[in-house]
Write a protein that holds these residues in place. Structure first.
Motif, mmCIF file in Angstrom:
data_model
loop_
_atom_site.group_PDB
_atom_site.id
_atom_site.type_symbol
_atom_site.label_atom_id
_atom_site.label_comp_id
_atom_site.label_asym_id
_atom_site.label_seq_id
_atom_site.Cartn_x
_atom_site.Cartn_y
_atom_site.Cartn_z
ATOM 1 N N ARG A 204 86.446 56.157 87.971
ATOM 2 C CA ARG A 204 87.143 56.814 86.837
ATOM 3 C C ARG A 204 87.579 55.793 85.835
ATOM 4 O O ARG A 204 88.618 55.770 85.194
ATOM 5 C CB ARG A 204 88.142 57.429 87.376
ATOM 6 C CG ARG A 204 88.288 58.818 88.194
ATOM 7 C CD ARG A 204 87.205 59.634 87.605
ATOM 8 N NE ARG A 204 87.842 60.236 86.278
ATOM 9 C CZ ARG A 204 88.714 61.198 86.312
ATOM 10 N NH1 ARG A 204 89.177 61.638 87.253
ATOM 11 N NH2 ARG A 204 89.199 61.376 85.207
ATOM 12 N N GLU A 209 89.830 55.833 80.862
ATOM 13 C CA GLU A 209 90.922 56.773 80.961
ATOM 14 C C GLU A 209 91.935 56.945 81.817
ATOM 15 O O GLU A 209 92.956 57.674 81.705
ATOM 16 C CB GLU A 209 90.249 58.304 81.335
ATOM 17 C CG GLU A 209 89.543 58.209 82.799
ATOM 18 C CD GLU A 209 88.059 57.684 82.876
ATOM 19 O OE1 GLU A 209 87.379 58.127 83.878
ATOM 20 O OE2 GLU A 209 87.694 57.006 82.001
ATOM 21 N N ALA A 210 91.862 55.752 82.783
ATOM 22 C CA ALA A 210 92.959 55.523 83.923
ATOM 23 C C ALA A 210 94.080 54.820 83.164
ATOM 24 O O ALA A 210 93.912 53.650 82.603
ATOM 25 C CB ALA A 210 92.334 55.027 85.078
ATOM 26 N N HIS A 226 99.069 60.914 88.732
ATOM 27 C CA HIS A 226 97.934 60.403 88.028
ATOM 28 C C HIS A 226 97.907 60.473 86.451
ATOM 29 O O HIS A 226 98.016 61.792 86.159
ATOM 30 C CB HIS A 226 96.792 60.870 88.439
ATOM 31 C CG HIS A 226 96.799 60.122 90.095
ATOM 32 N ND1 HIS A 226 95.380 60.632 90.810
ATOM 33 C CD2 HIS A 226 97.289 59.371 90.792
ATOM 34 C CE1 HIS A 226 95.538 59.973 92.135
ATOM 35 N NE2 HIS A 226 96.472 59.349 92.034
ATOM 36 N N TRP A 228 96.196 60.092 83.056
ATOM 37 C CA TRP A 228 94.970 59.907 82.365
ATOM 38 C C TRP A 228 94.895 60.091 80.741
ATOM 39 O O TRP A 228 95.822 60.973 80.255
ATOM 40 C CB TRP A 228 93.747 60.890 82.953
ATOM 41 C CG TRP A 228 93.666 60.957 84.237
ATOM 42 C CD1 TRP A 228 94.303 61.728 85.221
ATOM 43 C CD2 TRP A 228 93.060 60.074 85.369
ATOM 44 N NE1 TRP A 228 94.092 61.663 86.535
ATOM 45 C CE2 TRP A 228 93.083 60.567 86.682
ATOM 46 C CE3 TRP A 228 92.258 58.907 85.054
ATOM 47 C CZ2 TRP A 228 92.719 60.030 87.621
ATOM 48 C CZ3 TRP A 228 91.510 58.470 86.139
ATOM 49 C CH2 TRP A 228 91.813 58.973 87.510
ATOM 50 N N TYR A 230 92.348 60.954 77.297
ATOM 51 C CA TYR A 230 91.270 61.119 76.787
ATOM 52 C C TYR A 230 91.427 61.450 75.239
ATOM 53 O O TYR A 230 92.230 61.837 74.684
ATOM 54 C CB TYR A 230 90.729 62.722 77.300
ATOM 55 C CG TYR A 230 90.690 62.575 78.856
ATOM 56 C CD1 TYR A 230 89.562 62.283 79.682
ATOM 57 C CD2 TYR A 230 91.806 63.425 79.530
ATOM 58 C CE1 TYR A 230 89.825 62.098 80.932
ATOM 59 C CE2 TYR A 230 91.874 63.328 80.889
ATOM 60 C CZ TYR A 230 90.918 62.731 81.637
ATOM 61 O OH TYR A 230 90.639 62.906 83.018
ATOM 62 N N ARG A 236 87.571 65.074 77.891
ATOM 63 C CA ARG A 236 88.170 65.323 79.423
ATOM 64 C C ARG A 236 87.453 65.988 80.240
ATOM 65 O O ARG A 236 87.007 65.470 81.255
ATOM 66 C CB ARG A 236 89.421 65.988 79.218
ATOM 67 C CG ARG A 236 89.723 66.418 80.513
ATOM 68 C CD ARG A 236 91.101 67.368 80.541
ATOM 69 N NE ARG A 236 91.625 67.857 81.902
ATOM 70 C CZ ARG A 236 91.186 68.961 82.437
ATOM 71 N NH1 ARG A 236 90.067 69.622 81.887
ATOM 72 N NH2 ARG A 236 91.569 69.280 83.742
#
Length: 277
Positions: A204, A209-210, A226, A228, A230, A236
């Motif tokens: 990922r 995106e992380a 988590h 993320w 986008y 996404r």
């Protein structure tokens, strides 16, 4: 113990056998302690040598994070964002306070009229304690809290540590939308979760995106967040779908899903003052 006795019926002799079930069952129980029957019900667990917070967190930074969830009165959300931004900027610039805001958002999809703030305390718990003591004597901040209280319906927070294998959450330019995926794990499964995600995070990273990965220390326990980023909801979907084309991602999902008690996804829009745009 077993015993026998006889009785005559119509001239014929019949034998009757009896068993002392209490004694027999006791002997069976004692003898089965080391046998196969016991193995059906007893699960051997290796003793853990350290707390999962020490095994999974970043020791080189000693950062502590606080996440705040503020449910705001719908008619007050705009005024709340302005007031919160003003105070955040002052604390962010003030070197006497060992804390900084990592990101601030309003929930777009999920719980409505909600503000989410992520703070970093450089130096861990001592830094948090220092900030609290200083804020208690800060008259400007105390007035802010009174004004903010008029706008809120409810609020809650958690203290978090960051996973050692996740990205450091650093400021980024936008525009982006953010997804916070929150997982409530079964107690005792955090190490297993971390072991799987230490391998899975590599699947990922292609689209940057992380943003960050955290687990709770105080508040609701065995909770993982988590974060993320986008470009859009379409981005996404495409990014998440592409992960399934990579060998190994499906195995991570297969082994981590049984560890989850429940999960939640928030789509969030950064506020104007958020370092994460």
């Amino acid at each position: 113990m077993a015993g026998t006795s006889s009785v005559r019926i119509n001239g014929q002799k019949f034998y009757r056998f009896s068993v002392n079930l209490n004694q027999a069952s006791r002997r069976f129980s004692e003898s089965s302690n080391k046998g196969w029957f016991r193995s059906l019900f007893v699960h051997k667990v290796d003793a853990r040598k350290d707390a999962h917070s020490n095994l999974l967190s970043k020791k080189e930074t000693s950062n502590l994070y606080k996440i705040q969830f503020h449910n705001v009165k719908p008619e007050c959300l705009e005024a709340y964002n302005s007031l919160e931004a003003e105070v955040q900027n002052r604390l962010h610039r003030d070197k006497d306070y060992p804390c900084e805001v990592v990101g601030s958002w309003n929930t777009w999809y999920g719980e409505q009229d909600q503000a989410v703030h992520l703070w970093r305390y450089t130096g861990g718990y001592p830094a948090l304690t220092e900030c609290l003591h200083k804020l208690k004597t800060n008259k400007e901040y105390l007035e802010f809290r009174k004004e903010r209280a008029k706008m809120l319906i409810s609020r809650r927070n958690q203290l978090l540590l960051e996973f050692s294998f996740w990205n450091e959450p650093l400021p980024r330019q936008g525009p982006n939308i953010y997804e916070m995926r929150s997982y409530s794990l079964k107690p005792g499964t955090m190490i297993e979760w971390g072991n799987h995600w230490a391998r899975a995070i590599k699947y990922r990273q292609e689209n940057n995106e992380a943003v960050g990965g955290f687990f709770s220390q105080i508040g609701d326990l065995y909770v993982v967040h988590h974060l993320w980023a986008y470009e859009s909801l379409q981005s996404r979907e495409e990014t998440r779908n592409s992960a399934w084309l990579k060998e190994g991602w499906d195995a991570n999902v297969f082994y981590t899903v049984p560890l989850i008690r429940n999960m939640e996804s928030r789509i969030m829009i950064p506020t104007k003052s958020s370092p994460l745009q």
